[in-house]
Design a protein around this motif. Structure first.
Motif, PDB file in Angstrom:
ATOM      1  N   VAL A 186      -3.913  -4.050   0.046  1.00 29.19           N
ATOM      2  CA  VAL A 186      -5.179  -4.771  -0.051  1.00 29.19           C
ATOM      3  C   VAL A 186      -5.067  -5.828  -1.148  1.00 29.19           C
ATOM      4  N   PRO A 187      -5.543  -7.050  -0.910  1.00 28.60           N
ATOM      5  CA  PRO A 187      -5.429  -8.124  -1.905  1.00 28.60           C
ATOM      6  C   PRO A 187      -6.528  -8.016  -2.962  1.00 28.60           C
ATOM      7  N   LEU A 188      -6.218  -7.422  -4.095  1.00 25.87           N
ATOM      8  CA  LEU A 188      -7.236  -7.177  -5.118  1.00 25.87           C
ATOM      9  C   LEU A 188      -7.247  -8.221  -6.225  1.00 25.87           C
ATOM     10  N   GLU A 189      -6.117  -8.823  -6.498  1.00 22.81           N
ATOM     11  CA  GLU A 189      -6.051  -9.821  -7.565  1.00 22.81           C
ATOM     12  C   GLU A 189      -6.175 -11.227  -6.981  1.00 22.81           C
ATOM     13  N   HIS A 190      -6.610 -12.160  -7.821  1.00 23.25           N
ATOM     14  CA  HIS A 190      -6.743 -13.548  -7.365  1.00 23.25           C
ATOM     15  C   HIS A 190      -5.397 -14.134  -6.948  1.00 23.25           C
ATOM     16  N   SER A 191      -4.310 -13.590  -7.493  1.00 29.52           N
ATOM     17  CA  SER A 191      -2.981 -14.119  -7.192  1.00 29.52           C
ATOM     18  C   SER A 191      -2.467 -13.699  -5.822  1.00 29.52           C
ATOM     19  N   ALA A 192      -3.119 -12.742  -5.168  1.00 28.10           N
ATOM     20  CA  ALA A 192      -2.649 -12.274  -3.863  1.00 28.10           C
ATOM     21  C   ALA A 192      -2.772 -13.385  -2.829  1.00 28.10           C
ATOM     22  N   SER A 193      -1.709 -13.600  -2.071  1.00 31.20           N
ATOM     23  CA  SER A 193      -1.733 -14.632  -1.036  1.00 31.20           C
ATOM     24  C   SER A 193      -0.771 -14.248   0.078  1.00 31.20           C
ATOM     25  N   PRO A 194      -0.895 -14.887   1.247  1.00 28.71           N
ATOM     26  CA  PRO A 194       0.031 -14.599   2.345  1.00 28.71           C
ATOM     27  C   PRO A 194       1.485 -14.894   1.998  1.00 28.71           C
ATOM     28  N   ARG A 195       1.733 -15.751   1.014  1.00 25.76           N
ATOM     29  CA  ARG A 195       3.112 -16.070   0.650  1.00 25.76           C
ATOM     30  C   ARG A 195       3.865 -14.859   0.112  1.00 25.76           C
ATOM     31  N   SER A 196       3.129 -13.832  -0.307  1.00 31.11           N
ATOM     32  CA  SER A 196       3.768 -12.635  -0.860  1.00 31.11           C
ATOM     33  C   SER A 196       3.980 -11.537   0.174  1.00 31.11           C
ATOM     34  N   LEU A 197       3.621 -11.792   1.421  1.00 28.55           N
ATOM     35  CA  LEU A 197       3.690 -10.722   2.411  1.00 28.55           C
ATOM     36  C   LEU A 197       5.121 -10.290   2.711  1.00 28.55           C
ATOM     37  N   GLY A 198       6.077 -11.161   2.483  1.00 29.17           N
ATOM     38  CA  GLY A 198       7.467 -10.745   2.641  1.00 29.17           C
ATOM     39  C   GLY A 198       7.826  -9.644   1.660  1.00 29.17           C
ATOM     40  N   ASP A 199       7.396  -9.797   0.407  1.00 28.56           N
ATOM     41  CA  ASP A 199       7.659  -8.773  -0.603  1.00 28.56           C
ATOM     42  C   ASP A 199       6.850  -7.506  -0.328  1.00 28.56           C
ATOM     43  N   VAL A 200       5.622  -7.683   0.155  1.00 28.27           N
ATOM     44  CA  VAL A 200       4.815  -6.520   0.531  1.00 28.27           C
ATOM     45  C   VAL A 200       5.515  -5.748   1.650  1.00 28.27           C
ATOM     46  N   GLY A 201       6.008  -6.478   2.643  1.00 30.05           N
ATOM     47  CA  GLY A 201       6.723  -5.836   3.744  1.00 30.05           C
ATOM     48  C   GLY A 201       7.978  -5.119   3.283  1.00 30.05           C
ATOM     49  N   ALA A 202       8.673  -5.698   2.308  1.00 33.45           N
ATOM     50  CA  ALA A 202       9.885  -5.054   1.787  1.00 33.45           C
ATOM     51  C   ALA A 202       9.542  -3.727   1.118  1.00 33.45           C
ATOM     52  N   TRP A 203       8.399  -3.674   0.424  1.00 32.38           N
ATOM     53  CA  TRP A 203       7.984  -2.421  -0.229  1.00 32.38           C
ATOM     54  C   TRP A 203       7.738  -1.342   0.820  1.00 32.38           C
ATOM     55  N   TYR A 204       7.066  -1.714   1.905  1.00 33.60           N
ATOM     56  CA  TYR A 204       6.800  -0.724   2.948  1.00 33.60           C
ATOM     57  C   TYR A 204       8.072  -0.335   3.698  1.00 33.60           C
ATOM     58  N   SER A 205       8.973  -1.274   3.887  1.00 36.44           N
ATOM     59  CA  SER A 205      10.246  -0.936   4.529  1.00 36.44           C
ATOM     60  C   SER A 205      11.012   0.079   3.696  1.00 36.44           C
ATOM     61  N   ALA A 206      10.959  -0.081   2.376  1.00 33.97           N
ATOM     62  CA  ALA A 206      11.638   0.866   1.495  1.00 33.97           C
ATOM     63  C   ALA A 206      11.028   2.256   1.589  1.00 33.97           C
ATOM     64  N   HIS A 207       9.756   2.325   2.001  1.00 35.53           N
ATOM     65  CA  HIS A 207       9.088   3.614   2.171  1.00 35.53           C
ATOM     66  C   HIS A 207       9.084   4.060   3.632  1.00 35.53           C
ATOM     67  N   GLN A 208       9.844   3.351   4.463  1.00 34.47           N
ATOM     68  CA  GLN A 208       9.979   3.672   5.887  1.00 34.47           C
ATOM     69  C   GLN A 208       8.612   3.732   6.584  1.00 34.47           C
ATOM     70  N   LEU A 209       7.786   2.746   6.262  1.00 34.37           N
ATOM     71  CA  LEU A 209       6.456   2.648   6.850  1.00 34.37           C
ATOM     72  C   LEU A 209       6.235   1.245   7.399  1.00 34.37           C
ATOM     73  N   PRO A 210       5.411   1.110   8.432  1.00 35.58           N
ATOM     74  CA  PRO A 210       5.037  -0.229   8.887  1.00 35.58           C
ATOM     75  C   PRO A 210       4.165  -0.907   7.836  1.00 35.58           C
ATOM     76  N   THR A 211       4.166  -2.225   7.841  1.00 34.48           N
ATOM     77  CA  THR A 211       3.344  -2.966   6.888  1.00 34.48           C
ATOM     78  C   THR A 211       1.949  -3.141   7.469  1.00 34.48           C
ATOM     79  N   LEU A 212       1.000  -2.456   6.857  1.00 36.84           N
ATOM     80  CA  LEU A 212      -0.385  -2.494   7.303  1.00 36.84           C
ATOM     81  C   LEU A 212      -1.222  -3.147   6.215  1.00 36.84           C
ATOM     82  N   LEU A 213      -1.948  -4.185   6.583  1.00 35.60           N
ATOM     83  CA  LEU A 213      -2.785  -4.905   5.633  1.00 35.60           C
ATOM     84  C   LEU A 213      -4.243  -4.530   5.820  1.00 35.60           C
ATOM     85  N   CYS A 214      -4.947  -4.381   4.718  1.00 42.36           N
ATOM     86  CA  CYS A 214      -6.401  -4.228   4.721  1.00 42.36           C
ATOM     87  C   CYS A 214      -6.965  -5.565   4.249  1.00 42.36           C
TER      88      CYS A 214
END
Length: 279
Positions: A89-117
């Motif tokens: 979930v994008p809680l900080e003002h700095s959150a943007s779609p440009r960071s979704l690659g890194d968000v996806g990498a975090w979920y891949s490391a946890h063997q989970l699909p990337t789900l956005l709220c």
């Protein structure tokens, strides 16, 4: 001549007395003979900071088993159990779609699909994203503290009515960040017949996991167990309360306004496995 006073709230009845539901949940009855004037007020505007505040409280109330910050996104993992415990979930003002690659990498490391709220107005996702599971967030102010102590973990009869045997049920239900938990129940000469979970985080009370036994529905027990949590939350220092309701849940959408809740914003979920994100 006695001084004039104002009562502000939702008009819910006009006979035999004029009844006004205050935003705190208090009900005020006024004799029609005492009314001098009535004025319709516009809705209070919802600011982005209000949405962010409620979403932050909700995220800390359901942090999953693991959580982290990734470029302003609050990412959560709980083995795939519940969307709230496994979404970013994008809680900080700095959150943007440009960071979704890194968000996806975090979920891949946890063997989970990337789900956005994706809450209204907090971030503008790529137009190619397909959203689903629209959820209404409703909020209200809290009144005076008025509630008994509640157990910070679900008792056996609470869990039995919750009816979920997933091995991560209790760890997810009892996870919270810098907050307090209360598991409310209503009994009928035996085990619980109505339950709900309360979490106080960031000055908010979040009510969730409301269940009523099929044999005891349409008796006002959902309202009763929620009222227990509203008093308990105020006693824990919460100033406001929120609920999150799926947009198709007509029964809940009818219940919560009668408890003083009004819609604040909405959010939706989206998966990004097949979306190309440019950094």
């Amino acid at each position: 001549m006695p001084p004039f006073t104002d009562t502000v709230g939702e008009l819910v009845a006009t006979h035999p007395a004029v009844r006004v539901l205050h935003k705190s949940g208090a009900v005020v009855d006024i004799s029609p003979l005492d009314i001098v004037s009535v004025r319709v007020l516009p809705p209070v505007p919802v600011l982005n900071r209000d949405i962010r505040s409620a979403q932050r409280a909700a995220a800390f109330a359901w942090p999953g088993i693991e959580h982290a910050w990734v470029d302003g996104w609050f990412v959560r993992a709980a083995g795939g159990y519940t969307h709230r415990g496994n979404s970013a979930v994008p809680l900080e003002h700095s959150a943007s779609p440009r960071s979704l690659g890194d968000v996806g990498a975090w979920y891949s490391a946890h063997q989970l699909p990337t789900l956005l709220c994706l809450p209204d107005r907090l971030v503008h996702p790529p137009e190619t994203l397909v959203t689903s599971e629209e959820t209404v967030v409703m909020a209200r102010d809290l009144g005076e503290p008025d509630g008994p102590p509640l157990p910070p973990a679900p008792p056996p009869d609470w869990l039995a009515l919750h009816g979920d045997s997933h091995p991560l049920t209790v760890p997810v239900l009892t996870a919270v960040i810098d907050g307090k938990l209360g598991f409310a129940s209503v009994a009928d000469d035996g085990p619980a017949v109505a339950i709900a979970r309360g979490a106080v985080t960031e000055g908010w009370l979040g009510i969730s996991a409301v269940r009523v036994a099929e044999t005891h529905r349409r008796r006002g027990l959902a309202r009763q167990v929620c009222e227990v949590l509203l008093g308990w939350g105020a006693a824990q220092g919460a100033r406001r309360a929120y609920v999150q309701v799926r947009a198709e849940n007509m029964a809940a959408l009818a219940l919560y306004p009668s408890l003083g809740f009004t819609e604040q914003h909405r959010y939706r979920y989206a998966r990004i496995e097949a979306v190309s994100i440019e950094k």
